[in-house]
Enzyme design. Sequence first.
Site, short mmCIF file in Angstrom:
data_model
loop_
_atom_site.label_atom_id
_atom_site.label_comp_id
_atom_site.label_asym_id
_atom_site.label_seq_id
_atom_site.Cartn_x
_atom_site.Cartn_y
_atom_site.Cartn_z
N ASP A 14 0.83 -1.21 0.00
CA ASP A 14 0.00 0.00 0.00
C ASP A 14 0.86 1.26 0.00
OD1 ASP A 14 -2.32 1.45 -0.02
OD2 ASP A 14 -2.77 1.16 2.10
N HIS A 31 2.45 3.52 -9.08
CA HIS A 31 2.29 2.09 -9.37
C HIS A 31 3.50 1.54 -10.13
CE1 HIS A 31 -1.57 2.19 -7.60
NE2 HIS A 31 -2.18 2.87 -8.56
N LEU A 125 11.89 -19.95 -4.65
CA LEU A 125 10.87 -19.06 -4.10
C LEU A 125 9.55 -19.30 -4.82
CD1 LEU A 125 10.19 -16.53 -2.24
CD2 LEU A 125 10.62 -15.14 -4.28
C1 FPP Z 1 -1.87 0.26 -3.24
O1 FPP Z 1 -1.48 1.60 -3.37
C2 FPP Z 1 -1.35 -0.55 -4.32
C3 FPP Z 1 -2.10 -1.14 -5.29
C4 FPP Z 1 -3.57 -1.00 -5.33
C5 FPP Z 1 -1.51 -1.92 -6.38
C6 FPP Z 1 -0.25 -2.69 -6.11
C7 FPP Z 1 0.41 -2.87 -7.43
C8 FPP Z 1 1.74 -2.78 -7.69
C9 FPP Z 1 2.74 -2.63 -6.62
C10 FPP Z 1 2.29 -2.81 -9.08
C11 FPP Z 1 2.08 -4.01 -9.90
C12 FPP Z 1 2.31 -5.30 -9.22
C13 FPP Z 1 3.14 -6.29 -9.67
C14 FPP Z 1 3.15 -7.62 -8.99
C15 FPP Z 1 4.04 -6.09 -10.81
P1 FPP Z 1 -2.61 2.72 -3.41
O2 FPP Z 1 -2.82 3.10 -4.81
O3 FPP Z 1 -3.82 2.26 -2.68
O4 FPP Z 1 -1.86 3.84 -2.61
P2 FPP Z 1 -2.55 5.00 -1.76
O5 FPP Z 1 -3.26 4.34 -0.62
O6 FPP Z 1 -1.38 5.80 -1.33
O7 FPP Z 1 -3.45 5.74 -2.69
#
Ligand code: FPP
Length: 232
Positions: A14, A31, A125
Site C-alpha cells: 500500500d 504504481h 521461491l
Molecule cells: C496500493 O497503493 C497498491 C495497489 C492497489 C496496487 C499494487 C500494485 C503494484 C505494486 C504494481 C504491480 C504489481 C506487480 C506484482 C508487478 P494505493 O494506490 O492504494 O496507494 P494509496 O493508498 O497511497 O493511494
Amino acid sequence: LIRQTGIHVAIIMDGNGRWAQSRGLPRHAGHRAGAAAVRRVVEDAPTLGISTLSLFAFSSDNWKRPAPEVNTLMHLLERFLRTEVATCVEKGVRIEIIGRRDRLSERLANAMDAAERSTACGTVLRLRIAVDYSSRDAIVQAASCGATSREELEKNLPQSCLNVDLLVRTGGEKRLSDFLLWESAYAELYFTDVRWPDFDGDALRAAVNEFALRQRRFGALPGDARPARVAS
Ligand code: FPP
C-alpha cells in the site's frame, strides 16, 4: 539477522498513490515505482529465508477505482509477467497467480498461464501474486463445494491453502483488506509507514527480524507451540 528458514510472507503493498502525490507525480507513477519494488523484493526474499511470498497486487474491490488506474495496474501486471519470466526461471522463482481470472482480459489471463507454465520448476521461491482476489469470496467458494470440516474447506480453497507466517502491510494503514484471511489465522502482523515504492531489501529484513523475535504460541503455552495444522 536471526536466520529464519522457509517462511511464508504475505504483503499488502500500500501507499503507491501517496508516494506519487508527495512527489507531485500522477498516481500511475507510484504504481510503476511499486512494480520496481516488487522486483527488488522478489530478488531479496530468498536471502532472508523466505520460501513463499504472496503479494496483493489487485483486490476484487480495486475494480471500484477509475478505469484508467485499473488499466495501468493490469498493464503493469502483464508487463511484469512477460518481462520477468526469464529472470524467474534463472533464479528458481515459481510464479503462481491467485484470484479470479474470468474478469481479466484474455491477454492478461494468457500471460498468467504462460508465466505459471514457464516457471513451474522453480524451487527457490514460490511467488504468489493475488489479482482480482478476495479472501471472503475464496472462502465462500470453498464452503459452497460442501465442505463440512476445516480440512475439507482448506482442500477446497481455490488456490492451495498455505499458512501465512508474517503478514506485512506498508503505507501506514493497519487493516487486512480481505487478503488471505483464513491463511493468516496465526500470522504475525507487521505494519510499517514505509510506502510500497520505498520498500526494499532493508525494509524486508527489518520485518523478518521483528518476526524472528516474536514468540509464536499458536494458542499453546510457551515452549509447546506448533501450528495446529500446516496445510500445504
Ligand atoms: C496500493 O497503493 C497498491 C495497489 C492497489 C496496487 C499494487 C500494485 C503494484 C505494486 C504494481 C504491480 C504489481 C506487480 C506484482 C508487478 P494505493 O494506490 O492504494 O496507494 P494509496 O493508498 O497511497 O493511494
